[in-house]
Design an enzyme around this catalytic site. Structure first.
Site, short mmCIF file in Angstrom:
data_model
loop_
_atom_site.label_atom_id
_atom_site.label_comp_id
_atom_site.label_asym_id
_atom_site.label_seq_id
_atom_site.Cartn_x
_atom_site.Cartn_y
_atom_site.Cartn_z
N PHE A 1 -1.99 16.12 4.39
CA PHE A 1 -2.27 15.29 3.09
C PHE A 1 -1.00 15.35 2.30
CE2 PHE A 1 -3.67 14.61 -1.26
CZ PHE A 1 -4.65 13.64 -0.86
N ASP B 1 -4.30 5.64 6.15
CA ASP B 1 -4.98 7.10 6.75
C ASP B 1 -6.02 6.63 7.71
OD1 ASP B 1 -5.54 9.69 6.59
OD2 ASP B 1 -7.01 9.45 5.12
N GLU C 1 0.65 -1.14 -0.16
CA GLU C 1 0.01 0.08 -0.09
C GLU C 1 0.92 1.18 -0.12
OE1 GLU C 1 -2.57 1.74 -0.69
OE2 GLU C 1 -4.44 0.90 0.67
N ASP C 2 0.24 2.40 -0.42
CA ASP C 2 0.94 3.58 -0.37
C ASP C 2 0.97 4.30 0.93
OD1 ASP C 2 -1.73 4.14 -0.48
OD2 ASP C 2 -1.45 5.55 -2.08
N ARG D 1 1.61 12.19 -8.97
CA ARG D 1 2.12 10.63 -8.65
C ARG D 1 3.50 10.61 -9.34
NH1 ARG D 1 -2.28 7.43 -7.21
NH2 ARG D 1 -4.10 7.48 -8.36
#
Ligand code: IMP
Ligand code: MG
Length: 179
Positions: free
Chosen positions: A157, A108, A104-105, A170
């Protein structure tokens, strides 16, 4: 750098450099290599699109046979989580009976992984572990722990190195936070 967020402009400040990311990825790969049997195939399940850059760098440092698969979840619009998660690309059948590493990146709220991990287990995976480049512990809304975490970060963010703001940024080679 200035970025457009809806109808306002915010500043993006470098949080993690290319070199920091690269060094940490090497450390994570060493841990993963250490924890998994060298002779057993590891199915690397990349969560699109955010994890593609991290996964591409990480898998090149793994020393067991791997099989690369992808899945995709939908849960986000802009910088605010929509709260609902669904599978846009299903978990592949090939995870059955295998050791699986979900890549996963970022974690959150934790909802995406809490949705995905049981799906991978239901698909018959022998072992499921999670590697995430980033984790925002203060943002968790459900109980979630990844096995491998690149960096713990604050609530801001972030964009770059795979992470997007409505599809953009990205390709940045570093991670920047919106301040
Ligand atoms: P969660 O389900 O709330 O844990 O959110 C996980 C997903 O939301 C991640 O895989 C990202 O795609 C997206 N996301 C969460 N925080 C950020 C961020 O700071 N920047 C970009 N994407 C994010
Ligand atoms: Mg994602």
């Amino acid at each position: 750098m200035l970025v457009n967020v809806g109808n306002r402009t915010m500043t993006a400040k470098v949080l993690l450099t290319e070199q920091q990311i690269s060094e940490r990825t090497t450390e994570l790969a060493a841990q993963i290599n250490n924890d998994h049997p060298k002779g057993e195939t590891l199915v690397v399940l990349i969560v699109l699109h955010g994890a593609i850059l991290f996964a591409a760098d990480l898998v090149r440092k793994l020393n067991m046979p791997t099989q690369i698969e992808t899945t995709r979840l939908k849960s986000y619009a802009g910088t605010v989580s929509s709260g609902t998660v669904s599978l846009a690309i299903p978990v592949p059948d090939s995870v059955a009976g295998k050791n699986v590493l979900i890549i996963e990146d970022i974690i959150d709220s934790g909802r995406s992984l809490n949705f995905l991990v049981p799906k991978v287990k239901d698909a018959g995976a022998k072992l499921v572990r999670v590697a995430t480049l980033l984790d925002k512990p203060e943002a968790h809304e459900t109980e979630i722990t990844a096995d491998y975490v690149g960096f713990y970060i604050g609530k801001n963010f972030v964009i770059g190195y795979g992470l997007d703001l409505d599809g953009a940024y990205r390709n940045l080679p570093y991670i920047a936070e919106l301040v």
